[in-house]
Design a protein around this motif. Structure first.
Motif, mmCIF file in Angstrom:
data_model
loop_
_atom_site.group_PDB
_atom_site.id
_atom_site.type_symbol
_atom_site.label_atom_id
_atom_site.label_comp_id
_atom_site.label_asym_id
_atom_site.label_seq_id
_atom_site.Cartn_x
_atom_site.Cartn_y
_atom_site.Cartn_z
ATOM 1 N N TYR A 172 0.854 -1.025 0.001
ATOM 2 C CA TYR A 172 -0.097 -0.018 0.144
ATOM 3 C C TYR A 172 0.684 1.222 0.119
ATOM 4 O O TYR A 172 0.269 2.360 0.157
ATOM 5 N N ARG A 173 2.179 1.158 -0.107
ATOM 6 C CA ARG A 173 2.907 2.294 0.008
ATOM 7 C C ARG A 173 2.477 3.176 -1.118
ATOM 8 O O ARG A 173 2.675 4.557 -0.810
ATOM 9 N N ASN A 174 2.159 2.971 -2.275
ATOM 10 C CA ASN A 174 2.181 3.846 -3.574
ATOM 11 C C ASN A 174 0.530 4.358 -3.390
ATOM 12 O O ASN A 174 0.176 4.998 -4.234
ATOM 13 N N LYS A 175 -0.182 3.756 -2.454
ATOM 14 C CA LYS A 175 -1.459 4.025 -2.638
ATOM 15 C C LYS A 175 -1.843 5.019 -1.404
ATOM 16 O O LYS A 175 -2.915 5.963 -1.384
ATOM 17 N N TYR A 176 -1.330 4.823 -0.084
ATOM 18 C CA TYR A 176 -1.647 5.736 1.165
ATOM 19 C C TYR A 176 -0.188 6.143 1.514
ATOM 20 O O TYR A 176 0.560 5.547 1.605
ATOM 21 N N PRO A 177 -0.268 7.710 1.807
ATOM 22 C CA PRO A 177 1.152 7.786 2.840
ATOM 23 C C PRO A 177 0.662 6.891 4.216
ATOM 24 O O PRO A 177 -0.370 6.688 4.547
ATOM 25 N N ARG A 178 1.864 6.734 4.736
ATOM 26 C CA ARG A 178 1.673 5.804 5.735
ATOM 27 C C ARG A 178 0.800 6.180 6.955
ATOM 28 O O ARG A 178 -0.078 5.444 7.538
ATOM 29 N N LYS A 179 0.814 7.494 7.261
ATOM 30 C CA LYS A 179 -0.212 7.986 8.357
ATOM 31 C C LYS A 179 -1.518 7.893 8.134
ATOM 32 O O LYS A 179 -2.554 7.816 8.961
ATOM 33 N N TYR A 180 -2.060 7.429 6.627
ATOM 34 C CA TYR A 180 -3.363 7.497 6.298
ATOM 35 C C TYR A 180 -3.678 6.260 5.964
ATOM 36 O O TYR A 180 -4.823 5.849 5.631
ATOM 37 N N TYR A 181 -2.780 5.392 6.174
ATOM 38 C CA TYR A 181 -3.056 3.824 5.987
ATOM 39 C C TYR A 181 -4.142 3.428 7.025
ATOM 40 O O TYR A 181 -3.975 3.714 8.100
ATOM 41 N N PRO A 182 -5.204 2.701 6.812
ATOM 42 C CA PRO A 182 -5.997 2.590 7.703
ATOM 43 C C PRO A 182 -5.708 1.582 8.787
ATOM 44 O O PRO A 182 -5.727 1.921 9.978
ATOM 45 N N GLY A 183 -4.614 0.567 8.507
ATOM 46 C CA GLY A 183 -4.095 0.109 9.707
ATOM 47 C C GLY A 183 -3.302 0.846 10.602
ATOM 48 O O GLY A 183 -3.178 0.721 11.776
ATOM 49 N N SER A 184 -2.304 1.729 9.838
ATOM 50 C CA SER A 184 -1.733 2.892 10.672
ATOM 51 C C SER A 184 -2.809 3.511 11.763
ATOM 52 O O SER A 184 -2.372 3.991 12.914
ATOM 53 N N ILE A 185 -3.838 4.245 11.102
ATOM 54 C CA ILE A 185 -4.892 4.825 12.002
ATOM 55 C C ILE A 185 -5.461 4.087 13.110
ATOM 56 O O ILE A 185 -5.286 4.856 14.231
ATOM 57 N N ILE A 186 -5.752 2.943 12.921
ATOM 58 C CA ILE A 186 -6.348 2.100 14.056
ATOM 59 C C ILE A 186 -5.288 1.711 15.040
ATOM 60 O O ILE A 186 -5.467 1.916 16.350
ATOM 61 N N LEU A 187 -3.997 1.383 14.390
ATOM 62 C CA LEU A 187 -2.939 1.254 15.693
ATOM 63 C C LEU A 187 -2.480 2.421 16.463
ATOM 64 O O LEU A 187 -2.316 2.152 17.505
ATOM 65 N N GLU A 188 -2.557 3.408 15.786
ATOM 66 C CA GLU A 188 -2.327 4.730 16.823
ATOM 67 C C GLU A 188 -3.244 4.703 18.032
ATOM 68 O O GLU A 188 -2.899 4.830 19.018
ATOM 69 N N SER A 189 -4.700 4.648 17.472
ATOM 70 C CA SER A 189 -5.724 4.532 18.466
ATOM 71 C C SER A 189 -5.632 3.661 19.630
ATOM 72 O O SER A 189 -5.416 3.793 20.826
ATOM 73 N N LEU A 190 -5.117 2.305 19.154
ATOM 74 C CA LEU A 190 -4.961 1.290 20.057
ATOM 75 C C LEU A 190 -3.733 1.528 20.663
ATOM 76 O O LEU A 190 -3.875 1.174 22.199
ATOM 77 N N ARG A 191 -2.614 2.037 20.553
ATOM 78 C CA ARG A 191 -1.389 2.315 21.178
ATOM 79 C C ARG A 191 -1.678 3.317 22.120
ATOM 80 O O ARG A 191 -1.610 3.290 23.496
ATOM 81 N N ASN A 192 -2.443 4.427 21.868
ATOM 82 C CA ASN A 192 -2.880 5.402 22.746
ATOM 83 C C ASN A 192 -3.883 4.821 24.031
ATOM 84 O O ASN A 192 -3.647 5.321 24.987
ATOM 85 N N ALA A 193 -4.608 3.982 23.389
ATOM 86 C CA ALA A 193 -5.585 3.305 24.555
ATOM 87 C C ALA A 193 -4.671 2.531 25.487
ATOM 88 O O ALA A 193 -5.228 2.365 26.868
ATOM 89 N N ALA A 194 -3.710 1.868 24.912
ATOM 90 C CA ALA A 194 -2.791 0.732 25.629
ATOM 91 C C ALA A 194 -1.943 1.669 26.683
ATOM 92 O O ALA A 194 -1.642 1.474 27.961
ATOM 93 N N ARG A 195 -1.609 3.030 26.256
ATOM 94 C CA ARG A 195 -0.862 3.870 27.128
ATOM 95 C C ARG A 195 -1.779 4.236 28.275
ATOM 96 O O ARG A 195 -1.189 4.256 29.328
ATOM 97 N N ARG A 196 -2.721 4.705 27.997
ATOM 98 C CA ARG A 196 -3.687 5.289 29.179
ATOM 99 C C ARG A 196 -4.024 4.094 30.194
ATOM 100 O O ARG A 196 -4.295 4.374 31.237
ATOM 101 N N ALA A 197 -4.016 2.946 29.620
ATOM 102 C CA ALA A 197 -4.473 1.862 30.598
ATOM 103 C C ALA A 197 -3.370 1.168 31.220
ATOM 104 O O ALA A 197 -3.512 0.352 32.159
ATOM 105 N N ALA A 198 -2.012 1.624 30.975
ATOM 106 C CA ALA A 198 -0.905 0.825 31.555
ATOM 107 C C ALA A 198 -0.668 1.559 32.794
ATOM 108 O O ALA A 198 -1.033 2.615 33.201
ATOM 109 N N PRO A 199 -0.179 0.538 33.868
ATOM 110 C CA PRO A 199 -0.062 0.848 35.342
ATOM 111 C C PRO A 199 1.090 1.867 35.450
ATOM 112 O O PRO A 199 1.947 2.207 34.739
#
Length: 199
Positions: A172-199
């Motif tokens: 998908y490199r030629n179709k999406y800039p990396r930050k707009y790739y759907p997997g990257s968008i979801i992943l950033e949301s998941l990482r943020n949720a994990a950071r908030r939940a970390a002890p």
């Protein structure tokens, strides 16, 4: 002459191992409705769900269950069935069952959804992006369940991240800039949720 592969009429043990112990009866009830499988599930990946280790198949090869049998399932048993079929070898089957579990906010459902973020079907990633509507809102059940699950499974989150990067680079490199790739968008949301939940 090569003989046909042996049937594996009951993959129930593999399926039971994919869920916390309190769901064993539900999983066995679901497994009893599935047609005989000619292959065992492959490459289970281990994750922690509320302190219990489960091993979810990377792929399953079972045909769809008899509709008349599955139609009588309780909501929870139908969710178990849908979770299992998110691991199906056919991407269209995975997506169909994924869309049915996305509204279910349970810790034991989360790994089945997160695994699909790190796979190559961009339509599935879009479905996850559209289905996890509250993942970015602290205090919502989605944010808390996914954040807690991923905070307890940092290796799984990192492996998912590596897969997202790899598939973006390969397909998908030629179709999406990396930050707009759907997997990257979801992943950033998941990482943020994990950071908030970390002890």
């Amino acid at each position: 002459m090569t003989s046909a592969p042996a049937e594996h009429p009951n993959n129930a043990a593999y399926f039971v191992a994919a869920f916390p112990g309190f769901l064993a009866d539900d999983v066995l009830a679901v497994a009893s409705t599935l047609p005989p499988s000619r292959r065992v599930p492959v490459q289970p990946f281990p994750v922690d769900v509320h302190g219990e280790r489960v091993a979810i198949p990377y792929r399953v090869y079972d045909e769809a269950p008899d509709f008349a049998l599955s139609a009588s399932f309780s909501g929870r048993r139908m969710t178990v069935l849908d979770c299992l079929y998110t691991r199906h070898h056919d991407g269209r089957v995975r997506q169909r069952h994924l869309e049915r579990i996305l509204p279910v906010v349970e810790p034991w459902v989360a790994p089945f959804v997160v695994q699909l973020v790190g796979e190559y079907v961009v339509e599935i990633q879009r479905a996850i992006r559209d289905g996890l509507v509250d993942i970015d809102v602290p205090g919502t059940p989605q944010h808390d369940v996914y954040g807690t699950f991923l905070a307890a499974n940092p290796r799984f989150l990192e492996l998912t991240s590596q897969r997202v990067a790899s598939y973006w680079d390969c397909y998908y490199r030629n179709k999406y800039p990396r930050k707009y790739y759907p997997g990257s968008i979801i992943l950033e949301s998941l990482r943020n949720a994990a950071r908030r939940a970390a002890p």
